[in-house]
Design an enzyme around this catalytic site. Structure first.
Site, PDB file in Angstrom:
ATOM      1  N   CYS A  33       0.908  -1.222   0.096  1.00  0.00           N
ATOM      2  CA  CYS A  33      -0.106   0.042  -0.110  1.00  0.00           C
ATOM      3  C   CYS A  33       0.704   1.336  -0.159  1.00  0.00           C
ATOM      4  CB  CYS A  33      -0.987   0.093   1.029  1.00  0.00           C
ATOM      5  SG  CYS A  33      -0.340   0.368   2.992  1.00  0.00           S
ATOM      6  N   ASP A  34       2.149   1.057   0.477  1.00  0.00           N
ATOM      7  CA  ASP A  34       2.876   2.285   0.605  1.00  0.00           C
ATOM      8  C   ASP A  34       3.271   2.955  -0.603  1.00  0.00           C
ATOM      9  OD1 ASP A  34       3.325   0.534   2.541  1.00  0.00           O
ATOM     10  OD2 ASP A  34       4.905   1.732   3.442  1.00  0.00           O
ATOM     11  N   ALA A  35       3.365   1.965  -1.853  1.00  0.00           N
ATOM     12  CA  ALA A  35       3.267   2.401  -3.317  1.00  0.00           C
ATOM     13  C   ALA A  35       2.622   3.393  -3.684  1.00  0.00           C
ATOM     14  CB  ALA A  35       3.448   1.295  -3.938  1.00  0.00           C
TER      15      ALA A  35
END
Length: 730
Positions: free
Chosen positions: A513-515
């Site tokens: 999700c950080d992407a």
């Protein structure tokens, strides 16, 4: 007594409800209201000369050990994180024993430049497999915030029965005494109360805990002589202490009577011992005291006992008041009883109260509590200045100076390669700081970055981490109009579009999700800069793949990656409280990314509504997870298991929510106070030098191993982004 441990982190400065009262001259006078925003049981306060107050206790997020808080005024407390860990090199306890090792009631004393923590825990030497195998240990540290290391790989001493609630008294003649409570466990005692309860058919026996005292060796390595019995529950029902000390039995609550949680101090030639009676987990827990002319007794219980008890029968809301310590106001003029209690609002959770106490001229001890109404701040505090400081953090000049200070410190303390994903977030914040301050110094640092990297992104063309830094390149291109600044980025994204790479071959390019902070803003920024909407479509495709896999439409949060998903059978990674793992930093990155996408997308772009809806859903969820100190914890759905607020996640939330308020996407009345509370909390994490602390280290899951001195460049970046939006609030 500590069996009902309730964990709840509170990280950073914690401010109870504050109001302004008027003194006799009609001037406004700062006040505070109980309970304080600290979820300790058995609170103990140490005042370090020339420093501040430190509070220790049971629970408050500590994981098989103890946490600490600090304060300058006894009212506003900063979470210092976990300071004692059971698995230190000399640890003697058993964390697998009942009550997770029963790490209870720590007290810390400053002696000859060192700090000594006395505490109770389950002893791993347990040949007869006793359920309650508690003993008292002592650990030492160079600082009141630890780390504390056990002096020896064994308890202080073994009396042959379970003991808890250590309290140490240093007498004027240099001798030192240890007071403790022998537990009720396997300690049935005959008394008129026991006979009465047995005749009622309620119980077969009544167990009791007793308070003992013994002289300590000067080096705390053991005891001198044999323990002396000092306090016990009354034997006779005609004893004036019997009624209040026996309520746990006479109310049919439990078949035990307690005398525990003692604290001893000396007033002239009289020794005072305060103690707690009744079931620690119930509403009848209360405090009394006894006096003596000698530190080892005999002690005589006071006629005005109990001096602190529940007030519900008098129209109040407080129950379960007990296990107190004693503290003095900053100027030494006022004496305070520091204790835990419960209210109708907190339920079973134990929270900290402080109330004034006095020794009257006749020697009688009086506690002016429990209170839940506003009362004056402790004398000698800088409360009025603190209130100004709280307002000061929203001053435009202060914000600009703080952004410069944080930027300078982090630039002088680099951690990673310039094109690393961590610096993608940091330099996004540095750009925001430049736009906010107009600082030539900050702009020069940004240009120096580009010159150092030759305006190149990372080497992995299809990995979102490696194009995060390109957001900064694009922003600088917009200032300087130099095509060389973005040429490598354009080439990299073009290759990403046309040449399958290692990430795309996995079937999901942005699989974590950080992407969604790293890649999407870069691609959308390129689309705007190059006036090419095809970049928007590329982002939509990749973003929605991640959304479809990782977004929980019930919780309105993102799992970190597929390994954190809960399957149809309910199986998967969970926190200690059984909740799924949704980490603060990861969801913070997502919300920060959404803001940066929405900042760029044209208002009439068809898919914009998808991002707006997602942003609003997440915002509505996130505000419900903010903690009392304004910060969010490392794991969003199990904040109690994580000591201290998490700086990077909080920074991104503050940034994202403030942006929404400023743009009119979020209701100002609902979200404005959340943003302000978050910004105040964030400012407590910044050191005088400019380091943003309490930042979770790099990792694929929520971590506990960080503290006030833990920093990462993305934590500074998130803070800078937050400040750039907070300064715009109206």
């Amino acid at each position: 007594m500590k069996k009902l441990i309730v964990f709840c982190l509170s990280i950073a400065i914690l401010q109870p409800a504050a109001t302004q009262a008027q003194n006799e001259k009609g001037q406004e006078q700062p006040t505070f209201t109980n309970p304080l925003s600290v979820d300790f049981g058995d609170p103990y306060v140490l005042q370090v000369k020339g420093d501040k107050y430190y509070m220790y206790g049971t629970g408050a997020g500590a994981n098989k050990g103890f946490a600490a808080y600090s304060s300058t005024d006894l009212v506003n407390w900063k979470n210092e994180g976990q300071v004692y860990f059971h698995d230190n090199k000399n640890g003697w306890s058993d964390p697998k024993a009942a009550w997770d090792g029963a790490y209870w009631a720590p007290e810390v004393y400053a002696v000859n430049g060192k700090f000594y923590m006395f505490y109770s825990a389950q002893w791993k030497e347990n040949p007869t497999n006793e359920l309650e195998n508690f003993r008292i240990g002592v650990a030492v540290a160079d600082k009141p915030t630890g780390p504390f290391i056990d002096l020896a790989n064994r308890p202080v001493f073994d009396p042959g029965y379970p003991i808890i609630d250590a309290n140490v008294f240093f007498d004027n003649d240099g001798r030192v005494y240890l007071y403790y409570s022998r537990c009720c466990y396997k300690h049935p005692v005959a008394s008129e109360v026991a006979t009465w309860a047995i005749n009622q058919g309620w119980y077969k026996e009544i167990e009791e805990s007793w308070v003992y005292g013994v002289e300590l060796k000067p080096d705390f390595s053991g005891v001198i002589g044999e323990p002396v019995l000092l306090l016990r529950p009354p034997v006779s029902m005609n004893d004036q202490q019997s009624a209040w000390e026996s309520r746990s039995v006479t109310s049919k609550e439990v078949n035990r009577r307690w005398t525990e949680g003692s604290v001893t101090f000396r007033k002239e030639n009289t020794y005072y011992m305060m103690y707690s009676a009744n079931y620690f987990g119930g509403k009848n827990y209360a405090v009394g005291y006894a006096t003596s002319s000698s530190p080892l007794g005999p002690f005589t219980k006071a006629a005005n006992n109990p001096v602190l008890e529940k007030n519900v029968e008098r129209g109040g809301v407080v129950t379960g008041t007990g296990h107190n310590s004693i503290a003095y106001s900053p100027d030494g003029k006022e004496m305070f009883c520091v204790y835990h209690g419960r209210t109708s609002a907190t339920g079973d959770k134990r929270v900290v109260f402080i109330d004034r106490m006095k020794i009257l001229q006749n020697g009688r001890l009086v506690v002016e509590g429990p209170t839940t109404q506003p009362q004056p701040m402790p004398s000698g505090t800088s409360a009025s200045r603190m209130k100004v400081k709280a307002a000061h953090v929203f001053n435009r000049r202060y914000i600009k100076k703080t952004l410069q200070r944080v930027t300078d410190w982090q630039l002088n303390h680099p951690k990673h390669a310039p094109t690393d994903w961590t610096n993608g977030a940091f330099y996004a914040g540095v750009v925001a700081a430049y736009k906010t301050t107009g600082s030539r110094k900050i702009l020069d640092s940004l240009m120096a970055l580009g010159q150092r990297t030759s305006w190149q992104p990372g080497r992995r063309y299809d990995h979102a981490d490696d194009i995060a830094i390109s957001q900064t390149y694009i922003d600088l291109y917009r200032l300087k109009s130099d095509p060389s600044m973005i040429k490598a980025t354009v080439d990299t994204v073009q290759k990403l579009r046309t040449v399958p790479g290692p990430e795309s071959k996995k079937g999901l390019m942005w699989w974590w999700c950080d992407a969604l902070f790293m890649g999407p803003p870069t691609i959308v920024k390129l689309g705007v800069t190059l006036q090419d909407p095809s970049y928007f479509a590329l982002n939509d495709s990749l973003f929605k793949q991640t959304y479809d896999l990782l977004y929980n439409k019930e919780q309105h949060l993102f799992a970190r990656d597929a390994s954190y998903l809960i399957n149809a059978s309910g199986e998967g990674k969970r926190e200690a409280n059984g909740q799924p793992v949704f980490w603060s930093r990861g969801n913070g990155w997502v919300m920060g990314g959404l803001v940066r996408i929405l900042e760029e997308l044209p208002a009439n772009y068809p898919a914009r509504s998808f991002y707006e809806q997602l942003y609003k859903e997440m915002s509505e969820k996130i505000v419900t997870l903010q903690q009392a100190d304004g910060l969010w914890r490392a794991s969003l759905l199990d904040p109690a298991s994580y000591p201290g607020g998490e700086g990077s996640g909080t920074g991104f939330y503050c940034y994202a929510l403030a942006w929404g308020v400023n743009k009119g996407l979020l209701d100002k009345e609902k979200y404005g106070p959340v943003v302000r509370k978050a910004w105040q909390g964030l400012n407590t994490l910044v050191s005088p030098e400019g380091r943003v602390g309490w930042v979770q280290p790099i990792g694929a899951d929520p971590r506990r191993n960080f503290n006030a001195e833990s920093y990462e460049v993305y934590g500074a970046g998130a803070f800078l982004l937050a400040g750039s939006e907070v300064i715009k609030l109206r």
